[in-house]
Design an enzyme around this catalytic site. Structure first.
Site, PDB file in Angstrom:
ATOM      1  N   ARG A  76     -12.019  -7.632  -1.086  1.00  0.00           N
ATOM      2  CA  ARG A  76     -12.475  -6.347  -0.560  1.00  0.00           C
ATOM      3  C   ARG A  76     -13.982  -6.322  -0.772  1.00  0.00           C
ATOM      4  O   ARG A  76     -14.483  -6.860  -1.750  1.00  0.00           O
ATOM      5  CB  ARG A  76     -11.774  -5.200  -1.297  1.00  0.00           C
ATOM      6  N   ASP A 107      -4.854  -1.697   7.932  1.00  0.00           N
ATOM      7  CA  ASP A 107      -5.752  -0.715   8.541  1.00  0.00           C
ATOM      8  C   ASP A 107      -7.206  -0.842   8.087  1.00  0.00           C
ATOM      9  O   ASP A 107      -8.126  -0.678   8.881  1.00  0.00           O
ATOM     10  CB  ASP A 107      -5.271   0.705   8.223  1.00  0.00           C
ATOM     11  N   THR A 129       0.432  -7.101   6.316  1.00  0.00           N
ATOM     12  CA  THR A 129       0.514  -6.351   5.056  1.00  0.00           C
ATOM     13  C   THR A 129       1.986  -6.125   4.734  1.00  0.00           C
ATOM     14  O   THR A 129       2.785  -5.878   5.645  1.00  0.00           O
ATOM     15  CB  THR A 129      -0.208  -4.983   5.118  1.00  0.00           C
ATOM     16  N   ARG A 175       1.559   2.238  -1.901  1.00  0.00           N
ATOM     17  CA  ARG A 175       0.757   3.343  -2.434  1.00  0.00           C
ATOM     18  C   ARG A 175       0.803   4.539  -1.488  1.00  0.00           C
ATOM     19  O   ARG A 175       0.908   5.666  -1.898  1.00  0.00           O
ATOM     20  CB  ARG A 175      -0.685   2.863  -2.638  1.00  0.00           C
TER      21      ARG A 175
HETATM   22  O1  F6P Z   1      -0.585  -5.002   0.097  1.00  0.00           O
HETATM   23  C1  F6P Z   1      -0.360  -3.634   0.093  1.00  0.00           C
HETATM   24  C2  F6P Z   1      -0.286  -3.128  -1.304  1.00  0.00           C
HETATM   25  O2  F6P Z   1       0.670  -3.890  -1.927  1.00  0.00           O
HETATM   26  C3  F6P Z   1       0.018  -1.668  -1.504  1.00  0.00           C
HETATM   27  O3  F6P Z   1       1.356  -1.351  -1.447  1.00  0.00           O
HETATM   28  C4  F6P Z   1      -0.580  -1.429  -2.848  1.00  0.00           C
HETATM   29  O4  F6P Z   1      -0.858  -0.097  -3.045  1.00  0.00           O
HETATM   30  C5  F6P Z   1      -1.805  -2.275  -2.811  1.00  0.00           C
HETATM   31  O5  F6P Z   1      -1.513  -3.350  -1.948  1.00  0.00           O
HETATM   32  C6  F6P Z   1      -2.239  -2.789  -4.127  1.00  0.00           C
HETATM   33  O6  F6P Z   1      -3.162  -3.809  -3.948  1.00  0.00           O
HETATM   34  P1  F6P Z   1      -4.017  -4.470  -5.118  1.00  0.00           P
HETATM   35  O7  F6P Z   1      -3.205  -4.426  -6.360  1.00  0.00           O
HETATM   36  O8  F6P Z   1      -4.300  -5.839  -4.628  1.00  0.00           O
HETATM   37  O9  F6P Z   1      -5.248  -3.631  -5.227  1.00  0.00           O
END
Ligand code: F6P
Length: 324
Positions: A76, A107, A129, A175
């Site tokens: 990210r 998204d 995803t 989430r």
């Molecule tokens: O890939 C989607 C997801 O698993 C969501 O369900 C979750 O909220 C998020 O990624 C968490 O991502 P990370 O732990 O990599 O920040």
């Protein structure tokens, strides 16, 4: 407007999802088949900004169709989320001779692709995803594998919950979206499922159902919660306090994001990658690939991002009826 595209870049961004490698493979092979050059960009938009990339050939994507994760890594980027960052990324594309991008993710990834489209770099988004929360598409790469991974884990939890006559409260990922929780819950026969899209009442939706089924002879219980709806640890504690039934919380976590992709994910990823390159080869950019009514198609990126996806409440009602 038709673009003159000779070189494409491909990247994965946001949370990884099983099947992303199959999509990368498809993009690279389809592009080379069409006589296009392909550059693999590592670590998503962050890597693009840093120029972290190299040309890919047919053999760069050998032995990856069956592997989870993403060989291009993912990240990210705060810098890319600024206007200056997007302009810099577009400049890097022009400097490196990248005429268009294929971006694989959710998204957040597509909002980045839209910004790059506005900055003059045509992009095609491929939905990848485990959350299945891309509004224009019925399906996202990784969702099927994640559901099966969660289902297999919960089947194991059921064995021990049954042996100890306990309640097993399982937290699955999601989430902001409950598709994974809802459909895994249905497949595992969960007594109650909590998802972010539907408000819940612990007494009505869990405790009363447990006590009712207990009176009919039920001795162990599976409750599924999406991480965005509730904490499994809190729910297990409340169940124990309110019912006296021995309860355990399990957080499945990132195990759901890994593993060998299912056939469904490999096939959809292959098809979506091929479709993305077909569009770019025809000079068409600024689209999101989607599965709609069972068909692989594409939507304008701005239109796709303005769409909303709602949970099909009939699944929820059906599950509530048959899990008592
Ligand atoms: O890939 C989607 C997801 O698993 C969501 O369900 C979750 O909220 C998020 O990624 C968490 O991502 P990370 O732990 O990599 O920040």
């Amino acid at each position: 407007m038709a673009y003159d595209i000779k070189t494409i870049g491909v990247l994965t961004s946001g949370g990884d999802a099983p099947g992303m490698n199959a999509a990368i493979r498809s993009v690279v092979r389809s592009a080379i088949y069409k006589g296009l050059r392909v550059v693999g960009i590592r670590r998503g938009y962050a890597g693009l900004l840093n120029g972290d990339m190299s040309e890919m050939n047919l053999r760069s994507v050998s032995e990856i169709i069956h592997r989870g994760g993403t060989v291009l890594y993912t990240a990210r980027s705060d810098e890319f989320n600024t206007k200056a960052g997007v302009e810099k990324a577009a400049e890097v594309c022009r400097d490196r001779g990248i005429d268009a991008l294929v971006t694989i993710g959710g998204d957040g990834t597509f909002r980045g692709a839209r910004d790059l489209c506005r900055a003059g770099i045509p992009c095609i988004g491929i939905p990848g995803t485990i959350d299945n929360d891309v509004a224009c598409s019925e399906y996202t790469i990784g969702y099927d594998t994640a559901m099966n991974t969660a289902m297999e884990s919960i089947d194991r939890l059921r064995d021990t919950a049954q042996s100890h006559e306990r309640c097993s409260v399982v937290e699955v990922m999601g989430r902001n979206a409950g598709y994974l929780a809802l459909n895994t819950g249905i497949a595992c026969g969960a007594l109650s499922i909590l998802i972010p899209e539907i408000p819940y009442d612990i007494d009505r939706d869990i405790i009363d159902r447990m006590l009712f089924t207990q009176r009919t002879g039920k001795k162990h219980f599976i409750i599924i919660v999406a991480e965005g709806a509730a904490s499994a640890t809190d729910i297990a504690k409340q169940i124990e306090e309110k019912t006296g039934i021995d309860s355990r919380a399990t957080i499945l976590g990132h195990v759901q994001r890994g593993g060998r992709p299912t056939t469904e994910d490999r096939i959809m990823a292959s098809f979506m990658g091929y479709k993305a390159v077909e569009l770019l080869g025809n000079g068409i950019g600024n689209r999101i690939i989607a599965k709609k009514h069972g068909q692989v198609m594409d939507f304008d990126i701005e239109e796709a991002l303005s769409m909303h996806k709602t949970i099909d409440k009939s699944y929820f009602a059906m599950s509530s009826a048959i899990s008592l």
